[in-house]
Motif scaffolding. Structure first.
Motif, mmCIF file in Angstrom:
data_model
loop_
_atom_site.group_PDB
_atom_site.id
_atom_site.type_symbol
_atom_site.label_atom_id
_atom_site.label_comp_id
_atom_site.label_asym_id
_atom_site.label_seq_id
_atom_site.Cartn_x
_atom_site.Cartn_y
_atom_site.Cartn_z
ATOM 1 N N PHE A 76 0.837 -1.157 -0.014
ATOM 2 C CA PHE A 76 -0.190 0.054 0.131
ATOM 3 C C PHE A 76 0.733 1.249 -0.006
ATOM 4 C CE2 PHE A 76 -2.129 3.261 2.538
ATOM 5 C CZ PHE A 76 -3.137 3.580 1.511
ATOM 6 N N GLU A 77 2.020 1.283 0.793
ATOM 7 C CA GLU A 77 2.937 2.262 0.716
ATOM 8 C C GLU A 77 3.530 2.839 -0.669
ATOM 9 O OE1 GLU A 77 4.646 5.664 2.419
ATOM 10 O OE2 GLU A 77 3.123 4.692 3.258
ATOM 11 N N LYS A 78 3.890 1.597 -1.103
ATOM 12 C CA LYS A 78 4.400 1.667 -2.385
ATOM 13 C C LYS A 78 3.576 2.220 -3.424
ATOM 14 C CE LYS A 78 6.870 -0.951 -6.046
ATOM 15 N NZ LYS A 78 7.053 -2.465 -6.287
ATOM 16 N N GLU A 79 2.318 1.737 -3.382
ATOM 17 C CA GLU A 79 1.325 2.494 -4.380
ATOM 18 C C GLU A 79 0.996 3.614 -3.993
ATOM 19 O OE1 GLU A 79 -1.488 2.030 -7.256
ATOM 20 O OE2 GLU A 79 -0.042 0.311 -6.725
ATOM 21 N N ARG A 80 1.046 4.159 -2.794
ATOM 22 C CA ARG A 80 0.722 5.421 -2.530
ATOM 23 C C ARG A 80 2.020 6.418 -2.968
ATOM 24 N NH1 ARG A 80 1.190 9.226 1.900
ATOM 25 N NH2 ARG A 80 2.761 8.122 2.931
ATOM 26 N N ILE A 81 3.186 6.154 -2.881
ATOM 27 C CA ILE A 81 4.205 6.617 -3.080
ATOM 28 C C ILE A 81 4.259 6.872 -4.906
ATOM 29 C CG2 ILE A 81 6.760 6.697 -3.682
ATOM 30 C CD1 ILE A 81 6.723 5.700 -0.620
ATOM 31 N N LEU A 82 3.789 5.800 -5.598
ATOM 32 C CA LEU A 82 3.776 5.944 -7.089
ATOM 33 C C LEU A 82 2.673 6.744 -7.587
ATOM 34 C CD1 LEU A 82 4.728 2.118 -7.797
ATOM 35 C CD2 LEU A 82 6.276 4.233 -7.932
ATOM 36 N N GLY A 121 7.941 34.007 8.865
ATOM 37 C CA GLY A 121 6.629 33.305 8.155
ATOM 38 C C GLY A 121 7.145 32.170 7.311
ATOM 39 N N HIS A 122 8.284 31.558 7.132
ATOM 40 C CA HIS A 122 8.965 30.655 6.449
ATOM 41 C C HIS A 122 8.278 29.313 6.846
ATOM 42 C CE1 HIS A 122 11.706 30.032 9.644
ATOM 43 N NE2 HIS A 122 11.873 29.053 9.207
ATOM 44 N N ASP A 123 7.835 29.110 8.129
ATOM 45 C CA ASP A 123 7.173 28.047 8.603
ATOM 46 C C ASP A 123 5.771 27.676 7.936
ATOM 47 O OD1 ASP A 123 6.274 30.112 9.966
ATOM 48 O OD2 ASP A 123 6.066 28.550 11.782
ATOM 49 N N ARG A 124 5.298 28.813 7.414
ATOM 50 C CA ARG A 124 3.897 28.507 6.398
ATOM 51 C C ARG A 124 4.015 28.287 5.011
ATOM 52 N NH1 ARG A 124 3.359 32.465 10.534
ATOM 53 N NH2 ARG A 124 3.708 34.176 9.263
ATOM 54 N N LEU A 125 5.283 27.711 4.464
ATOM 55 C CA LEU A 125 5.390 27.688 3.418
ATOM 56 C C LEU A 125 5.534 26.106 2.979
ATOM 57 C CD1 LEU A 125 7.253 30.633 2.023
ATOM 58 C CD2 LEU A 125 5.184 30.426 1.866
ATOM 59 N N ILE A 126 4.878 25.504 2.129
ATOM 60 C CA ILE A 126 4.996 24.052 1.804
ATOM 61 C C ILE A 126 5.548 24.074 0.350
ATOM 62 C CG2 ILE A 126 3.643 21.798 1.350
ATOM 63 C CD1 ILE A 126 3.360 22.866 4.341
ATOM 64 N N LEU A 127 6.520 23.094 0.198
ATOM 65 C CA LEU A 127 7.104 22.813 -1.295
ATOM 66 C C LEU A 127 6.536 21.509 -1.784
ATOM 67 C CD1 LEU A 127 10.802 23.634 -0.448
ATOM 68 C CD2 LEU A 127 9.206 25.215 -1.450
ATOM 69 N N GLY A 128 5.604 21.822 -2.953
ATOM 70 C CA GLY A 128 5.104 20.390 -3.375
ATOM 71 C C GLY A 128 6.160 20.201 -4.419
ATOM 72 N N PHE A 129 6.421 18.761 -4.624
ATOM 73 C CA PHE A 129 7.600 18.383 -5.292
ATOM 74 C C PHE A 129 7.037 17.225 -6.157
ATOM 75 C CE2 PHE A 129 7.709 15.913 -1.388
ATOM 76 C CZ PHE A 129 7.830 14.664 -1.562
ATOM 77 N N SER A 130 5.839 16.673 -6.036
ATOM 78 C CA SER A 130 5.365 15.606 -6.887
ATOM 79 C C SER A 130 3.902 15.785 -7.077
ATOM 80 C CB SER A 130 5.712 14.237 -6.141
ATOM 81 O OG SER A 130 4.675 13.357 -5.922
#
Length: 165
Positions: A76-82, A121-130
């Motif tokens: 399930f974890e592998k599927e979630r990552i893919l 305020g840098h702790d309120r930023l999220i970097l989307g990477f996938s």
């Protein structure tokens, strides 16, 4: 397109970020549910202590048992990552770069623009990477989201560097 993002400027340790390895990072968050859920900030040490205490108590009472579903959980974890869409908080990377005491702002440099934020305020930023299991090749390598999800439909894209001033 460059896939490495430098953190530079008024920092003790200039570092580079490689979003390609974050898929294996335990700090990643699922962006499909992150903005819609009302997650509470939890004390990680307290949660860990409670978890270990429950586990210890169970082993004393029942003896050690191994879960029979370990193979299905891994699958399930592998599927979630893919197939998942993930992001990671910018906060630990800025903390590791150690901004100098006179640093006041965080600037995200893109191909055509610069976005300035208060350093606190840098702790309120999220970097989307996938997105859907694929790295962000178009408009990437990361997309910058606000933690409250206010720019979820229109994130900051084409990020080239993060500068501390």
């Amino acid at each position: 397109m460059e896939t490495i993002i430098p953190i530079k400027g008024k920092v003790k340790f200039p570092i580079t970020l490689d979003p390609g390895v974050w898929i294996f990072d335990d700090r990643k968050v699922d962006l499909t549910t992150y903005f819609s859920s009302n997650e509470e900030k939890v004390d990680e040490l307290e949660e860990y202590t409670k978890s270990v205490s429950r586990h210890w108590s169970r082993e004393i009472q029942e003896g050690a048992t191994y879960p029979p579903t370990l193979k299905t959980e891994k699958k399930f974890e592998k599927e979630r990552i893919l197939t998942g869409t993930f992001g990671i908080s910018l906060q630990p990377f800025i903390k590791n770069a150690e901004p100098l005491s006179d640093a006041k702002s965080l600037i995200i440099e893109t191909e055509d623009n610069e976005y300035s934020f208060i350093l606190a305020g840098h702790d309120r930023l999220i970097l989307g990477f996938s997105k859907e299991g694929k790295p962000l090749k178009e408009n990437g390598p990361v997309h910058v989201y606000f933690e409250d999800g206010s720019n979820k439909e229109n994130p900051i894209t084409n990020v080239k560097a993060i500068r501390i001033e």
